[in-house]
Design an enzyme around this catalytic site. Sequence first.
Site, PDB file in Angstrom:
ATOM      1  N   GLU A  42       0.953  -1.259   0.155  1.00 19.08           N
ATOM      2  CA  GLU A  42       0.057  -0.024   0.065  1.00 19.08           C
ATOM      3  C   GLU A  42       0.880   1.179  -0.064  1.00 19.08           C
ATOM      4  OE1 GLU A  42      -3.097  -1.213  -1.125  1.00 19.08           O
ATOM      5  OE2 GLU A  42      -2.780   0.922  -1.019  1.00 19.08           O
TER       6      GLU A  42
HETATM    7  C1  LIG Z   1       2.520  -9.916   0.485  1.00 20.26           C
HETATM    8  C2  LIG Z   1       2.250  -8.610  -0.474  1.00 20.26           C
HETATM    9  C3  LIG Z   1       1.230  -8.461  -0.789  1.00 20.26           C
HETATM   10  C4  LIG Z   1       0.730  -7.343  -1.877  1.00 20.26           C
HETATM   11  N1  LIG Z   1      -0.238  -7.202  -2.251  1.00 20.26           N
HETATM   12  C5  LIG Z   1      -0.439  -6.298  -3.450  1.00 20.26           C
HETATM   13  C6  LIG Z   1      -1.730  -6.322  -4.151  1.00 20.26           C
HETATM   14  O1  LIG Z   1      -2.784  -6.900  -3.343  1.00 20.26           O
HETATM   15  N2  LIG Z   1      -2.032  -5.430  -5.011  1.00 20.26           N
HETATM   16  C7  LIG Z   1      -0.838  -4.722  -5.566  1.00 20.26           C
HETATM   17  O2  LIG Z   1      -1.019  -4.220  -6.645  1.00 20.26           O
HETATM   18  N3  LIG Z   1       0.519  -4.970  -5.253  1.00 20.26           N
HETATM   19  C8  LIG Z   1       0.458  -5.668  -3.810  1.00 20.26           C
HETATM   20  N4  LIG Z   1       1.808  -5.574  -3.389  1.00 20.26           N
HETATM   21  C9  LIG Z   1       2.977  -5.043  -3.945  1.00 20.26           C
HETATM   22  C10 LIG Z   1       3.272  -3.993  -3.095  1.00 20.26           C
HETATM   23  O3  LIG Z   1       2.410  -2.835  -2.940  1.00 20.26           O
HETATM   24  C11 LIG Z   1       4.835  -3.795  -3.565  1.00 20.26           C
HETATM   25  O4  LIG Z   1       5.720  -4.310  -3.110  1.00 20.26           O
HETATM   26  C12 LIG Z   1       5.043  -2.281  -2.912  1.00 20.26           C
HETATM   27  O5  LIG Z   1       4.408  -1.286  -3.400  1.00 20.26           O
HETATM   28  C13 LIG Z   1       6.671  -1.770  -3.215  1.00 20.26           C
HETATM   29  O6  LIG Z   1       6.891  -2.046  -4.607  1.00 20.26           O
HETATM   30  P1  LIG Z   1       8.047  -2.744  -5.068  1.00 20.26           P
HETATM   31  O7  LIG Z   1       8.183  -4.117  -4.116  1.00 20.26           O
HETATM   32  O8  LIG Z   1       8.392  -2.992  -6.515  1.00 20.26           O
HETATM   33  O9  LIG Z   1       9.505  -2.189  -4.289  1.00 20.26           O
HETATM   34  P2  LIG Z   1      10.390  -1.025  -4.727  1.00 20.26           P
HETATM   35  O10 LIG Z   1       9.248  -0.023  -5.415  1.00 20.26           O
HETATM   36  O11 LIG Z   1      11.209  -1.616  -5.914  1.00 20.26           O
HETATM   37  O12 LIG Z   1      10.969  -0.296  -3.665  1.00 20.26           O
HETATM   38  C14 LIG Z   1      12.447  -0.899  -3.047  1.00 20.26           C
HETATM   39  C15 LIG Z   1      12.750   0.293  -2.037  1.00 20.26           C
HETATM   40  O13 LIG Z   1      12.978   1.444  -2.765  1.00 20.26           O
HETATM   41  C16 LIG Z   1      12.065   2.491  -2.125  1.00 20.26           C
HETATM   42  N5  LIG Z   1      11.789   3.360  -3.217  1.00 20.26           N
HETATM   43  C17 LIG Z   1      11.168   3.132  -4.377  1.00 20.26           C
HETATM   44  N6  LIG Z   1      11.015   4.242  -5.158  1.00 20.26           N
HETATM   45  C18 LIG Z   1      11.217   5.294  -4.338  1.00 20.26           C
HETATM   46  C19 LIG Z   1      11.242   6.552  -4.439  1.00 20.26           C
HETATM   47  N7  LIG Z   1      10.640   7.251  -5.342  1.00 20.26           N
HETATM   48  N8  LIG Z   1      11.874   7.505  -3.436  1.00 20.26           N
HETATM   49  C20 LIG Z   1      12.422   6.895  -2.354  1.00 20.26           C
HETATM   50  N9  LIG Z   1      12.322   5.720  -2.172  1.00 20.26           N
HETATM   51  C21 LIG Z   1      11.807   4.688  -3.117  1.00 20.26           C
HETATM   52  C22 LIG Z   1      11.023   1.603  -1.550  1.00 20.26           C
HETATM   53  O14 LIG Z   1      10.520   2.628  -0.308  1.00 20.26           O
HETATM   54  C23 LIG Z   1      11.606   0.397  -1.135  1.00 20.26           C
HETATM   55  O15 LIG Z   1      12.478   0.882   0.430  1.00 20.26           O
HETATM   56  C24 LIG Z   1       1.995  -6.658  -2.231  1.00 20.26           C
HETATM   57  C25 LIG Z   1       3.269  -6.860  -2.053  1.00 20.26           C
HETATM   58  C26 LIG Z   1       3.487  -7.837  -0.866  1.00 20.26           C
HETATM   59  C27 LIG Z   1       4.772  -8.364  -0.490  1.00 20.26           C
END
Ligand SMILES: Cc1cc2nc3c(=O)[nH]c(=O)nc-3n(C[C@H](O)[C@H](O)[C@H](O)COP(=O)(O)OP(=O)(O)OC[C@H]3O[C@@H](n4cnc5c(N)ncnc54)[C@H](O)[C@@H]3O)c2cc1C
Length: 567
Positions: free
Chosen positions: A426
Amino acid sequence: MPYRAPVTDYQFLFRHVAGFDQIAGTEKFSEASDDVVDAILTEAGKMCEEVMSPLQRPGDLEPARLENGVVRTSPGYSEGWKAISEGGWIGMSGDPEYGGMGLPMTVTTAVNEMMSAACLSLQLAPLMSQGQIEAMEHHASDAIKELFLPKLMSGEWSGTMNLTEPQAGSDVGALSSKAVDNGDGSYSVTGQKIYISWGDNDFASNVCHLVLARLPDGVPGTKGISLFIVPKHLPDDNGEAGVANSLKVVSLEHKMGLHGSPTCVMQFDGAKGWLVGKEHGGMAAMFTMMNNARLGVGGQGVGVAEGAYQHALAYALERKQGKTPSGTIVDHADVRRMLMSMKADVFASRAILLNCAAAIDMQTATGDAEWAARAAFLTPIAKAFGTETGMRVAETGVQVHGGMGFIEETGAAQFYRDVRVTAIYEGTNGIQAMDLVARKMMDGGEAAAKLLDEIEDHAERARATVPELAGPVWEATETLREATEWLVAQGDLNERFAGAVPYLQAFARVLGGHYHLVAAMADPAGPREKLARFYINALLPEHAGLLAQAQNGSADVYGLTIDELVA
Ligand SMILES: Cc1cc2nc3c(=O)[nH]c(=O)nc-3n(C[C@H](O)[C@H](O)[C@H](O)COP(=O)(O)OP(=O)(O)OC[C@H]3O[C@@H](n4cnc5c(N)ncnc54)[C@H](O)[C@@H]3O)c2cc1C
């Protein structure tokens, strides 16, 4: 240890800290009298204690699995979903025209929190449906609403939220899923989504996916994204789940926790769907769902914190070690410190959560822009601080258990493993903090300043009765005001972003101090005043260190080059 729903805490918070009488005084929520709300909280609490809490451990031990393309849920989850649906807990705040109860979000937030404490994995399923319901209520056409909303609210069908793709996580605008107009009012959606919570189940007769995708003329980035409702089974002429749509669950993720919740890789192959909102207006519609879900996820953190606290307390009251007056570890000063910190933070995070929900309700009931600004400002704090409290309290809960905390049978570790993801999904807590210091301060810090004024006014009044508590809250608020003014003055957003997380944490600490002070005033010399005293003396001072970090700017953060980081 069985979960005990904290209904009396909610009743106290509603009456004394979250200003629920103001909500019930509006025409929109005039039916939400004290008696009605008490009955709802009691009934929901009973369901959480008797039906959901016993499902917590089985979900961890026997995770959801994928069998021939269909998700098979953990033992008892089907009955759990039935109880949640039949209780009306999914459509609590839904529009009565489509089968909802039209209750304030404050009440729904309390019930959601109790469900999270009882069984987080299962609670995520109704939370997803609720977000979908709200997005459709605001943005879908009447025909789509009539077709989907009654079934989503009754729990006959369930809902999911499909944003994330491998290359599009926090950067949602990088998504590559596509949609084309079929020319008959429907669209074909193609693409792969990852991490989709409750992407399938074996208890609802249809699973409805809200999917973000780009139309052929959609510009790159978030401005070119549209939102579609894409059901697993296409509705037939009678509106019932009919033939299978062209979508499937490819696999389930193996996770650190939250094992009862199937986290799916979804494949859409020209799946039929309908537009929700305007073409290229997907992010606006999705934001409705995300704001709802952010409050809900904050509540998940608070709920798990409550569950972990109850668990740790029960253990501390039984475990004999060393000579103490009661004979158990509960009398050791360090164990008391841990338990008091847990209890005080549960209160602070719950108070923030409920005040955020209350602002949403007042915005809904009055349409007032100031309430909207208050709700928008508190949402990232409620999400990030709620989930951080969940993690911190669950981690402390493991420590209270000593070695037994590391042994799975006690269940202490499950709280920690399960809640960890709430700080990630989220919008990560880092993204929440950036939202707070950038978008939520585009008003030049006005929403923040109004809140700080209110806190200081209250502390001024409280000085007459509890000066030793009111003084530190007033001073902390002044320090926070100075830091806020410093942030607003930084034209280069990266200067704000470098300290955004500690700033949000400090804001939450001060808000927590304020709400504890309000509680102390309502319970002079009682347990709530004693808890407030501990919070204000022991935890509130953290704000000073956090605000020093918040104003340190970006130079030191980028002090080492990438090569030096690697060396
Ligand atoms: C168990 C689980 C359930 C989930 N359920 C859903 C779901 O139902 N629907 C759905 O659509 N998604 C879902 N997600 C996805 C979740 O919303 C994402 O994992 C989350 O938004 C982060 O994206 P990412 O994993 O690609 O991490 P990244 O975006 O790759 O982030 C990695 C790190 O970089 C930081 N970061 C990234 N961009 C920036 C920025 N611009 N500035 C500063 N820091 C930054 C982040 O804060 C984090 O610390 C789920 C994830 C999990 C693990």
